[in-house]
Write an enzyme that holds these catalytic residues in place. Sequence first.
Site, PDB file in Angstrom:
ATOM      1  N   GLY A  38      27.807 -19.177  21.686  1.00  0.00           N
ATOM      2  CA  GLY A  38      28.878 -18.382  22.280  1.00  0.00           C
ATOM      3  C   GLY A  38      30.287 -18.907  22.102  1.00  0.00           C
ATOM      4  O   GLY A  38      31.252 -18.155  22.207  1.00  0.00           O
ATOM      5  N   ASP A  94      31.712 -20.737  26.195  1.00  0.00           N
ATOM      6  CA  ASP A  94      32.265 -19.395  26.333  1.00  0.00           C
ATOM      7  C   ASP A  94      32.455 -19.005  27.797  1.00  0.00           C
ATOM      8  O   ASP A  94      33.492 -18.509  28.194  1.00  0.00           O
ATOM      9  CB  ASP A  94      31.393 -18.356  25.602  1.00  0.00           C
ATOM     10  CG  ASP A  94      29.906 -18.460  25.954  1.00  0.00           C
ATOM     11  OD1 ASP A  94      29.525 -19.335  26.764  1.00  0.00           O
ATOM     12  OD2 ASP A  94      29.124 -17.657  25.418  1.00  0.00           O
ATOM     13  N   ASP A  97      28.779 -19.407  34.241  1.00  0.00           N
ATOM     14  CA  ASP A  97      28.156 -18.384  35.100  1.00  0.00           C
ATOM     15  C   ASP A  97      27.542 -19.107  36.305  1.00  0.00           C
ATOM     16  O   ASP A  97      28.242 -19.404  37.259  1.00  0.00           O
ATOM     17  CB  ASP A  97      27.124 -17.618  34.256  1.00  0.00           C
ATOM     18  CG  ASP A  97      26.481 -16.466  35.007  1.00  0.00           C
ATOM     19  OD1 ASP A  97      27.056 -16.014  36.005  1.00  0.00           O
ATOM     20  OD2 ASP A  97      25.397 -16.007  34.600  1.00  0.00           O
ATOM     21  N   ASP A 153      27.409 -12.642  23.526  1.00  0.00           N
ATOM     22  CA  ASP A 153      26.449 -11.664  23.025  1.00  0.00           C
ATOM     23  C   ASP A 153      25.617 -11.034  24.124  1.00  0.00           C
ATOM     24  O   ASP A 153      25.509 -11.543  25.241  1.00  0.00           O
ATOM     25  CB  ASP A 153      25.482 -12.342  22.060  1.00  0.00           C
ATOM     26  CG  ASP A 153      24.483 -13.233  22.820  1.00  0.00           C
ATOM     27  OD1 ASP A 153      24.935 -14.111  23.572  1.00  0.00           O
ATOM     28  OD2 ASP A 153      23.268 -13.020  22.691  1.00  0.00           O
ATOM     29  N   ARG A 159      28.892 -10.173  19.263  1.00  0.00           N
ATOM     30  CA  ARG A 159      29.712 -11.396  19.236  1.00  0.00           C
ATOM     31  C   ARG A 159      31.014 -11.196  18.461  1.00  0.00           C
ATOM     32  O   ARG A 159      31.998 -11.891  18.680  1.00  0.00           O
ATOM     33  CB  ARG A 159      28.945 -12.550  18.563  1.00  0.00           C
ATOM     34  CG  ARG A 159      27.774 -13.069  19.360  1.00  0.00           C
ATOM     35  CD  ARG A 159      27.337 -14.410  18.788  1.00  0.00           C
ATOM     36  NE  ARG A 159      25.964 -14.739  19.147  1.00  0.00           N
ATOM     37  CZ  ARG A 159      25.595 -15.329  20.283  1.00  0.00           C
ATOM     38  NH1 ARG A 159      26.508 -15.662  21.167  1.00  0.00           N
ATOM     39  NH2 ARG A 159      24.332 -15.580  20.521  1.00  0.00           N
TER      40      ARG A 159
END
Length: 181
Positions: A38, A94, A97, A153, A159
């Site tokens: 990512g 990226d 979370d 993605d 991406r």
Amino acid sequence: MKVLLTEEELKQGVAKMATSISECYANGPLTIIGILTGSVVLMADVIRLLEMPLRVGVLQARSYHGATTTRGPLIINDELMPDIEDRDVLLLDDIFDTGHTLKEVEARIRKLNPATVRSAVLLYKEGRQEVATVPDFIGFNIPDEFVVGYGLDYEDAYRNLPYLAALEKEDLAAAADQKNT
Ligand code: IMP
Ligand code: MG
């Protein structure tokens, strides 16, 4: 899909984060480790905004398996890592979370005896954190939605979008349907 961050907004946020990184490491040397896959787009953009002596390496961390937006067990592959002993290391990812990926990668990296370890993420998903680790540099705080583009993605697609988009429930359902036909 709805656009969450335009190409121009991404550019400005990345530039701002690169400025903070430059201020922190001043004259370097710095080793940037991008977490695949990512971070590839972010990495390409960030490193070109840094002027200190710089080495670049990668490792792979995967937590999603198959047609899902929920996490599976984390697999870390560090075979492509350069030697980082006594180096200042900046991990680049990226999105933050739950935070489990960064936490586990950081623990793995620390075993290799770097001088310092910090982390930078393009996106920080609000209200999802499950660990105490906090990234040192953050590009954008975003709401709790599944996002794609600029390296991120959904099942290895999207991406290459130059902007960041949030997948809506219909998109996720459509992708699942396509898979089942
Ligand atoms: P964490 O371990 O829960 O912090 O998840 C981090 C990894 O999950 C990231 O490196 C991404 O690969 C992936 N991920 C989390 N949220 C999203 C999302 O909204 N879109 C795409 N990938 C995501
Ligand atoms: Mg990832």
